[in-house]
Write an enzyme that holds these catalytic residues in place. Sequence first.
Site, PDB file in Angstrom:
ATOM      1  N   SER A  26      24.199  21.927  76.865  1.00  0.00           N
ATOM      2  CA  SER A  26      25.511  21.256  76.867  1.00  0.00           C
ATOM      3  C   SER A  26      25.548  20.152  77.923  1.00  0.00           C
ATOM      4  O   SER A  26      26.059  19.056  77.675  1.00  0.00           O
ATOM      5  CB  SER A  26      26.610  22.273  77.192  1.00  0.00           C
ATOM      6  OG  SER A  26      26.731  23.197  76.150  1.00  0.00           O
ATOM      7  N   GLY A  98      25.641  20.110  66.431  1.00  0.00           N
ATOM      8  CA  GLY A  98      27.087  19.902  66.349  1.00  0.00           C
ATOM      9  C   GLY A  98      27.601  19.237  67.611  1.00  0.00           C
ATOM     10  O   GLY A  98      28.467  18.357  67.560  1.00  0.00           O
ATOM     11  N   SER A 172      37.686  24.987  71.561  1.00  0.00           N
ATOM     12  CA  SER A 172      36.383  24.344  71.316  1.00  0.00           C
ATOM     13  C   SER A 172      36.106  23.278  72.361  1.00  0.00           C
ATOM     14  O   SER A 172      36.845  22.289  72.464  1.00  0.00           O
ATOM     15  CB  SER A 172      36.364  23.708  69.921  1.00  0.00           C
ATOM     16  OG  SER A 172      35.287  22.790  69.844  1.00  0.00           O
ATOM     17  N   GLN A 174      33.631  21.320  72.271  1.00  0.00           N
ATOM     18  CA  GLN A 174      33.154  20.108  71.596  1.00  0.00           C
ATOM     19  C   GLN A 174      34.332  19.223  71.204  1.00  0.00           C
ATOM     20  O   GLN A 174      34.294  18.003  71.407  1.00  0.00           O
ATOM     21  CB  GLN A 174      32.348  20.485  70.355  1.00  0.00           C
ATOM     22  CG  GLN A 174      31.027  21.151  70.697  1.00  0.00           C
ATOM     23  CD  GLN A 174      30.239  21.543  69.471  1.00  0.00           C
ATOM     24  OE1 GLN A 174      30.635  21.277  68.340  1.00  0.00           O
ATOM     25  NE2 GLN A 174      29.100  22.178  69.688  1.00  0.00           N
ATOM     26  N   ASP A 322      28.054  31.471  72.399  1.00  0.00           N
ATOM     27  CA  ASP A 322      26.681  31.310  71.899  1.00  0.00           C
ATOM     28  C   ASP A 322      25.823  32.546  72.157  1.00  0.00           C
ATOM     29  O   ASP A 322      24.717  32.653  71.631  1.00  0.00           O
ATOM     30  CB  ASP A 322      26.028  30.085  72.555  1.00  0.00           C
ATOM     31  CG  ASP A 322      26.658  28.791  72.081  1.00  0.00           C
ATOM     32  OD1 ASP A 322      27.297  28.791  71.006  1.00  0.00           O
ATOM     33  OD2 ASP A 322      26.540  27.775  72.780  1.00  0.00           O
ATOM     34  N   ARG A 395      19.440  30.528  67.448  1.00  0.00           N
ATOM     35  CA  ARG A 395      19.864  31.693  68.246  1.00  0.00           C
ATOM     36  C   ARG A 395      19.680  32.999  67.468  1.00  0.00           C
ATOM     37  O   ARG A 395      19.481  34.055  68.065  1.00  0.00           O
ATOM     38  CB  ARG A 395      21.306  31.536  68.739  1.00  0.00           C
ATOM     39  CG  ARG A 395      21.449  30.328  69.657  1.00  0.00           C
ATOM     40  CD  ARG A 395      22.623  30.399  70.591  1.00  0.00           C
ATOM     41  NE  ARG A 395      22.901  29.076  71.131  1.00  0.00           N
ATOM     42  CZ  ARG A 395      22.222  28.512  72.130  1.00  0.00           C
ATOM     43  NH1 ARG A 395      21.240  29.150  72.724  1.00  0.00           N
ATOM     44  NH2 ARG A 395      22.532  27.295  72.543  1.00  0.00           N
TER      45      ARG A 395
HETATM   46  C1  S3P Z   1      29.270  23.450  73.076  1.00  0.00           C
HETATM   47  C2  S3P Z   1      30.428  24.105  72.720  1.00  0.00           C
HETATM   48  C3  S3P Z   1      30.425  25.285  71.840  1.00  0.00           C
HETATM   49  C4  S3P Z   1      29.057  25.908  71.716  1.00  0.00           C
HETATM   50  C5  S3P Z   1      27.985  24.881  71.506  1.00  0.00           C
HETATM   51  C6  S3P Z   1      27.943  23.899  72.657  1.00  0.00           C
HETATM   52  C7  S3P Z   1      29.377  22.255  73.943  1.00  0.00           C
HETATM   53  O1  S3P Z   1      30.846  24.887  70.550  1.00  0.00           O
HETATM   54  O2  S3P Z   1      29.046  26.853  70.673  1.00  0.00           O
HETATM   55  O3  S3P Z   1      26.711  25.494  71.389  1.00  0.00           O
HETATM   56  O4  S3P Z   1      28.360  21.823  74.512  1.00  0.00           O
HETATM   57  O5  S3P Z   1      30.498  21.732  74.082  1.00  0.00           O
HETATM   58  P1  S3P Z   1      32.416  24.777  70.133  1.00  0.00           P
HETATM   59  O6  S3P Z   1      33.032  23.738  70.955  1.00  0.00           O
HETATM   60  O7  S3P Z   1      32.409  24.397  68.676  1.00  0.00           O
HETATM   61  O8  S3P Z   1      32.982  26.141  70.359  1.00  0.00           O
END
Ligand code: S3P
Length: 436
Positions: A26, A98, A172, A174, A322, A395
């Site tokens: 991240s 993602g 979230s 993200q 995760d 994972r």
């Molecule tokens: C992440 C946020 C999480 C996590 C992903 C990394 C990030 O996702 O599952 O592996 O770096 O912001 P979500 O924001 O969809 O929960």
Amino acid sequence: MASERISVSRAAHGLHGCINVPGDKSISHRVAILGALARGSMRVKNYLCSEDCLNTLRAMQQIGAQVTPGNAPQDFMLTGCAMQPAAPQRDIDCGNSGTGMRLMAGVLAALPFESRLYGDRSLSKRPMKRILDPLTQMGARVEACGEKPGCAPLHICGGTLRPIDYTLPMASAQVKSAVLLAGMLTRGTTRVHQPAVTRDHTERLFAHFGIPCSVSEDGLDIAVTGPVDIAARDITIPGDISSAAFWLVAASIVPGSELTLRNVGLNPTRCGIIPVLQRMGADITIGNRVNAGEPYGDITVRHAPHLHGTDIGGAEIPNIIDEIPVLAVAAAFAEGTTAIRDAAELRVKESDRIATTAGNLRAMGAAVEELDDGMSITGGAPLHGATLQSFDDHRISMSFLMAGLAADGTTTLEGCQNIGTSYPGFEDTLRQMAAE
Ligand code: S3P
């Protein structure tokens, strides 16, 4: 890249030694994005050279960032474009990530050119409406043009945006970060309210780079004021707690084990797996704590002969999101029942992790009930090896290889090449551990 199919059997003598897990995924994505826009050069140490994060770095090179190699692949100089980005000459490949796609969409929506983001089979099935909604409210022209409605590829006609106050419909990091990154490029103050605290790496990096950002005391409300001028500043990225998680569980369930994981990130919004495992009876201690923007330290874990089930849910879910597949593996080796609730977000990860985790655990002989928003696992009975699928999900591959280290017979995971998206070197470390 990891082998397509990996087999393991019981680690009869336990797992021993020290492991340096690679840099945090991240944080690496965010460092590439912010450093790419910065004025000046910065030394980046311990960047995660996994396919996901290298895709983000290459995308940033496409808009004008420069990367000068250092002594090791994970150490380099990053020179930003000083907020004068160039239009990308090719479509941007986000691979399996993602995080890469959603964060870059936030930035690209606010930059004055067209771009197109695409990803692999798994990423092309994941929901993008969650970022299109707030970005559209900001005035962005972003369209999801995938075969599946609301999914990638994304077509972006970037331009000037307006600030918004946005309440996230789901917890979230993200989505929060996509809005904050768009906000930092927008005149005025953009505010985000989240229903539960999610990983705060974006906020910490904003502080690192001197970007005006405020966070409420409870961590739920974040505001950023743009447009910003980012000054490059050296950074060392700690090891990824989500990669360390596999070894925390493996050493807890394999008799005779004692492992030390070096320089692992201990950000309180990320390391919930430690208290959850401790609640289950795990033997985990932390040493050499350092606080340098992101806290990190060494984690020592020993075999836990009396693991027991626990209830997992509510506000702790985003903190362990995760790690739930590998926590479910720990639960299968723990006496009694572990109930995991409030985790419906698992259904929209690299695979539907409720279905894929439950299915693989059952194939190894565990008693698992799948729930809409989680699962209930009754552990304690020995698991047996099986041939399992990884469902395009790194994972899932790594979690079930850990289960195989403590199960009877041989466990084979098919489709393990995806491990390289987050944990380069995992297969070598596994071989070393299994050989001892
Ligand atoms: C992440 C946020 C999480 C996590 C992903 C990394 C990030 O996702 O599952 O592996 O770096 O912001 P979500 O924001 O969809 O929960």
